[in-house]
Design an enzyme around this catalytic site. Structure first.
Site, PDB file in Angstrom:
ATOM      1  N   GLU A 122      -3.975   3.631 -41.090  1.00 45.99           N
ATOM      2  CA  GLU A 122      -2.674   3.294 -40.752  1.00 45.99           C
ATOM      3  C   GLU A 122      -1.842   4.421 -40.651  1.00 45.99           C
ATOM      4  O   GLU A 122      -0.727   4.397 -39.989  1.00 45.99           O
ATOM      5  CB  GLU A 122      -2.383   2.237 -42.180  1.00 45.99           C
ATOM      6  CG  GLU A 122      -0.790   1.764 -41.651  1.00 45.99           C
ATOM      7  CD  GLU A 122       0.415   2.565 -42.024  1.00 45.99           C
ATOM      8  OE1 GLU A 122       1.336   2.274 -41.242  1.00 45.99           O
ATOM      9  OE2 GLU A 122       0.220   3.346 -42.792  1.00 45.99           O
ATOM     10  N   ASP A 129      -6.097   4.529 -46.054  1.00 43.42           N
ATOM     11  CA  ASP A 129      -6.230   5.887 -45.796  1.00 43.42           C
ATOM     12  C   ASP A 129      -5.249   6.565 -46.588  1.00 43.42           C
ATOM     13  O   ASP A 129      -4.178   6.015 -47.120  1.00 43.42           O
ATOM     14  CB  ASP A 129      -6.014   6.368 -44.590  1.00 43.42           C
ATOM     15  CG  ASP A 129      -4.768   5.703 -43.715  1.00 43.42           C
ATOM     16  OD1 ASP A 129      -4.551   4.404 -44.322  1.00 43.42           O
ATOM     17  OD2 ASP A 129      -4.366   6.075 -42.863  1.00 43.42           O
TER      18      ASP A 129
END
Length: 393
Positions: A138, A80
């Site tokens: 995350e 991400d």
């Protein structure tokens, strides 16, 4: 092993850059990595790597089985990006306004995809099973690792490893810890309920503002008095909110902040102290309170024997392993290490002669020296060969 790994990785240096550039140009936020997941799954499929069923959301787990018996080893990369407007003048600058890979997750995913390609194209190196975990989210609570554990991503896994690119350390430096690699993160908020009134008649009200000040001071003493002096931790009162006008005594004040420790038991104890101290002080002043505590990510605790293997791989490849503990950053790789043994390490990607490559993570000017991609890939491959007891010749 050193020359074998370097020669093999050298032939994949351009693909790892190309993948990293593609991901950097096309960043997606946590839990929204749809195009990234599609790209990863298509790449794994082209390598003949099966995808594990039952993985929800935008995470992906690839499975590569070898011809010979051996352990099941998992490698994880997060995928991400962050809500940051990129300020770099790069040919592969983010094409998405307000979103940027400002933490290096594009490099993590690129290295893991190329590691998967190397092993799929060299099946003689695969002993046992390799799981390639591409983890969503995350950067945003509750994180993607917890969901992957619930989805049985680690079923059958014997050990799990994670790598993070670092602008905090120069090229050729491999940092690791034989204990805590990152901190447990706690968030708290206390809402103090008094009785509002007019500023001219404080005796007819119960003013929560001075009580909030007393409580903030008392909470700040928790770590000083409750943790062992050698333990690492911070306690922050980040905000106090309440009241708007000079002649109005407000009903409610909220205060809150965060706690970071390297001990998963200690943070739970701190939560208990926040609750008891808050209720005690408020009760003493005739008020009530609501206390909310949330565990962000647990501390990432490496398995010492696998930290040794990482250090050995670094030595073998001619890089400098540096023991580094005390980081109070958060990392949801912790959930994997709560289920399986393994370790997490950092690969330095800063060039001292180019200060821009030392820009902080999560910063609009964040960029890494791309020579570090080959180093990270060498480390992952050398680590795999060490774990499967191969000299690579």
């Amino acid at each position: 092993m050193k020359q074998f790994v370097k020669d093999l990785v050298h032939s994949y240096e351009e693909p790892v850059k190309e993948i990293s550039h593609h991901l950097h140009e096309n960043p997606e936020l946590s839990f929204e990595e749809y195009r990234t997941a599609e790209y990863i799954r298509k790449a794994l499929g082209s390598m003949g790597i099966a995808l594990q069923d039952g993985i929800t959301g935008t995470s992906t787990v690839g499975i590569l089985k070898g011809r010979e018996a051996g352990p099941c080893i998992a490698f994880r990369a997060d995928i991400d990006a962050l809500p940051v407007e990129e300020n770099n003048d790069l040919p592969y600058k983010s094409k998405t306004p307000g979103i940027m890979h400002a933490c290096g997750h594009d490099t993590h995913a690129a290295c893991l995809l190329v590691l998967a390609r190397i092993l799929s194209e060299h099946p003689e190196l695969v002993k046992g099973t390799v799981k390639f975990i591409f983890q969503a989210a995350e950067e945003k609570l509750p994180g993607g690792a917890k969901a992957l554990c619930a989805d049985h991503a680690l079923d059958g896994v014997d050990m799990v490893f994670g790598m993070h690119s670092s602008s905090n350390h120069p090229l050729g430096t491999i940092t690791l810890s034989h204990s805590s690699s990152s901190a447990a993160i706690g968030i708290y908020e206390v809402a103090i309920h008094g009785k509002g009134g007019h500023g001219s008649a404080p005796h007819n009200a119960k003013n929560p503002v001075p009580v909030a000040c007393l409580l903030a001071s008392a909470l700040n003493q928790i770590l000083a008095e409750k943790k062992a002096p050698a333990d690492t931790g911070v306690f922050t009162v980040s905000y106090i909110n309440g009241g708007q006008y000079p002649n109005i005594i407000t009903d409610t004040v909220t205060l809150g902040g965060n706690i970071r420790t390297q001990d998963n038991d200690l943070i739970q104890q701190i939560f208990g102290h926040i609750d008891s101290i808050s209720h005690g002080i408020c009760e003493a002043h005739g008020m009530t309170c609501d206390v909310t505590t949330t565990l962000g990510y647990p501390a990432t605790i490496n398995t010492p024997e696998y930290a040794d293997v990482i250090a050995d791989a670094a030595d073998t490849m001619g890089y400098t392993p540096v023991e580094e503990s005390g980081s109070l950053g958060g990392e949801d790789f912790a959930y994997f290490l709560m289920e399986k043994p393994g370790a997490y390490f950092h690969v330095g990607m800063a060039d001292p002669d180019r200060p821009i490559t030392s820009s902080p993570h999560h910063n609009c000017s964040f960029q890494l020296d791309e020579r570090g991609l080959a180093i990270a890939l060498e480390m992952e491959l050398a680590l795999y060969l060490k774990l499967t007891k191969q000299d690579g010749e």
